[in-house]
Motif scaffolding. Structure first.
Motif, PDB file in Angstrom:
ATOM      1  N   SER A 179       0.823  -1.202   0.000  1.00 36.79           N
ATOM      2  CA  SER A 179       0.000   0.000   0.000  1.00 36.79           C
ATOM      3  C   SER A 179       0.863   1.261   0.000  1.00 36.79           C
ATOM      4  CB  SER A 179      -0.924   0.011   1.221  1.00 36.79           C
ATOM      5  OG  SER A 179      -1.838  -1.062   1.161  1.00 36.79           O
ATOM      6  N   VAL A 180       1.934   1.253   0.802  1.00 38.05           N
ATOM      7  CA  VAL A 180       2.837   2.411   0.840  1.00 38.05           C
ATOM      8  C   VAL A 180       3.485   2.618  -0.534  1.00 38.05           C
ATOM      9  CG1 VAL A 180       4.995   3.291   1.815  1.00 38.05           C
ATOM     10  CG2 VAL A 180       3.273   2.271   3.306  1.00 38.05           C
ATOM     11  N   ARG A 181       3.925   1.541  -1.155  1.00 40.30           N
ATOM     12  CA  ARG A 181       4.536   1.658  -2.492  1.00 40.30           C
ATOM     13  C   ARG A 181       3.531   2.179  -3.505  1.00 40.30           C
ATOM     14  NH1 ARG A 181       7.292  -3.160  -0.928  1.00 40.30           N
ATOM     15  NH2 ARG A 181       5.626  -4.450  -1.795  1.00 40.30           N
ATOM     16  N   LEU A 182       2.276   1.751  -3.394  1.00 42.68           N
ATOM     17  CA  LEU A 182       1.247   2.201  -4.322  1.00 42.68           C
ATOM     18  C   LEU A 182       1.017   3.699  -4.189  1.00 42.68           C
ATOM     19  CD1 LEU A 182      -0.956   1.649  -6.400  1.00 42.68           C
ATOM     20  CD2 LEU A 182      -2.501   1.089  -4.522  1.00 42.68           C
ATOM     21  N   ILE A 183       0.938   4.203  -2.954  1.00 45.96           N
ATOM     22  CA  ILE A 183       0.738   5.628  -2.733  1.00 45.96           C
ATOM     23  C   ILE A 183       1.903   6.420  -3.308  1.00 45.96           C
ATOM     24  CG2 ILE A 183       0.630   7.432  -0.970  1.00 45.96           C
ATOM     25  CD1 ILE A 183      -1.968   5.945  -1.286  1.00 45.96           C
ATOM     26  N   ALA A 184       3.125   5.975  -3.062  1.00 50.29           N
ATOM     27  CA  ALA A 184       4.308   6.668  -3.584  1.00 50.29           C
ATOM     28  C   ALA A 184       4.294   6.686  -5.105  1.00 50.29           C
ATOM     29  CB  ALA A 184       5.577   5.997  -3.074  1.00 50.29           C
ATOM     30  N   SER A 185       3.859   5.580  -5.704  1.00 56.60           N
ATOM     31  CA  SER A 185       3.791   5.497  -7.165  1.00 56.60           C
ATOM     32  C   SER A 185       2.762   6.476  -7.724  1.00 56.60           C
ATOM     33  CB  SER A 185       3.438   4.065  -7.587  1.00 56.60           C
ATOM     34  OG  SER A 185       3.280   3.966  -8.989  1.00 56.60           O
ATOM     35  N   GLU A 186       1.632   6.617  -7.029  1.00 58.06           N
ATOM     36  CA  GLU A 186       0.591   7.533  -7.486  1.00 58.06           C
ATOM     37  C   GLU A 186       1.068   8.981  -7.443  1.00 58.06           C
ATOM     38  OE1 GLU A 186      -2.644   6.634  -4.921  1.00 58.06           O
ATOM     39  OE2 GLU A 186      -3.336   4.908  -6.088  1.00 58.06           O
ATOM     40  N   VAL A 187       1.801   9.336  -6.368  1.00 56.74           N
ATOM     41  CA  VAL A 187       2.340  10.695  -6.274  1.00 56.74           C
ATOM     42  C   VAL A 187       3.355  10.934  -7.392  1.00 56.74           C
ATOM     43  CG1 VAL A 187       3.689  12.280  -4.850  1.00 56.74           C
ATOM     44  CG2 VAL A 187       1.930  10.859  -3.803  1.00 56.74           C
ATOM     45  N   ARG A 188       4.238   9.941  -7.612  1.00 56.04           N
ATOM     46  CA  ARG A 188       5.249  10.077  -8.654  1.00 56.04           C
ATOM     47  C   ARG A 188       4.595  10.264 -10.026  1.00 56.04           C
ATOM     48  NH1 ARG A 188       7.348   5.587  -7.876  1.00 56.04           N
ATOM     49  NH2 ARG A 188       8.781   6.272  -6.246  1.00 56.04           N
ATOM     50  N   GLN A 189       3.551   9.502 -10.292  1.00 59.52           N
ATOM     51  CA  GLN A 189       2.870   9.606 -11.575  1.00 59.52           C
ATOM     52  C   GLN A 189       2.231  10.981 -11.738  1.00 59.52           C
ATOM     53  OE1 GLN A 189      -0.091   6.595 -12.225  1.00 59.52           O
ATOM     54  NE2 GLN A 189      -0.663   7.343 -14.235  1.00 59.52           N
ATOM     55  N   SER A 190       1.659  11.517 -10.659  1.00 63.45           N
ATOM     56  CA  SER A 190       1.046  12.836 -10.717  1.00 63.45           C
ATOM     57  C   SER A 190       2.075  13.902 -11.064  1.00 63.45           C
ATOM     58  CB  SER A 190       0.381  13.161  -9.373  1.00 63.45           C
ATOM     59  OG  SER A 190      -0.161  14.466  -9.381  1.00 63.45           O
TER      60      SER A 190
END
Length: 210
Positions: free
Chosen positions: A99-110
């Motif tokens: 879940s933490v990796r997913l959140i970080a990935s979403e921020v990076r994509q944004s």
């Protein structure tokens, strides 16, 4: 990640694992959960204390009152249950990490999408300027007109930069305020993208890169 990541019984087990590391007071447990989930889940006191009370009733934890502070500690029975459910605990921790990796990935994509949009806008503006320059009459324009046009374009550029800054700043602040993770790699990527965009502007102006 939402609180639903802790399905029935999972939070109970995770509380035991935290207390197995060291005795802790209620606020410390809440803070530990926040830290372990990368800020994506901050339980309320109304969620934690009833579960601690239930664990105490079952003989899995004890509590010691010191003034206004109540310290909770795991018992031998609690350690035994924890040992018997090592596989379940490993699954919970794996889910939290995902879940933490997913959140970080979403921020990076944004951030990547925002920078891509900015670079596209800069490239389009430079292309429009080159096209306009080719179609202008060959007669020289008065210096005053050129300066006036440049000032207008400068205001336009300022507005674009400010709008981009406000958009990214709002996205980042909102994400963090909601308990999201802002990884160092995301900020580094933002810095690199901004530097690349600045160099693109410098080249479009006909100046050597600094």
């Amino acid at each position: 990640m939402t609180p639903a990541v802790f399905s029935h019984g999972d939070l109970r087990l995770y509380l035991l694992s935290l207390l197995a590391e060291a005795p802790q007071h209620g606020y410390g447990i809440i803070q530990a959960l926040t830290d372990r989930t990368g800020g994506t889940y901050t339980p309320s006191a109304g969620t934690i204390y009833p579960r601690l009370a239930k664990l105490e009733e079952e003989g899995l934890v004890t509590k010691t009152v010191d003034g206004r502070t109540t310290i909770y500690a795991i018992t031998d029975a609690g350690r035994a249950e924890l040992a018997g459910r090592e596989g379940d605990l490993a699954g919970i921790e794996s889910g939290l990490a995902d879940s933490v990796r997913l959140i970080a990935s979403e921020v990076r994509q944004s951030v990547q999408e925002a920078m891509k949009s900015l670079r596209a806008d800069l490239a389009a503006a430079a292309n429009d300027e080159r096209t306009a320059a080719k179609t202008r009459p060959s007669t020289a324009r008065p210096m005053g007109d050129e300066r006036g046009t440049s000032r207008e374009q400068l205001h336009r550029a300022d507005a674009s930069v400010n709008a981009f800054r406000a958009r990214v700043r709002t996205d980042l602040r909102t994400h963090v305020a909601r308990g999201g993770v802002l990884a160092e790699s995301v900020v580094t990527e933002l810095e690199n993208a901004l530097d690349a965009a600045a160099r693109a502007v410098t080249r479009a102006l006909g100046s050597p890169d600094r």
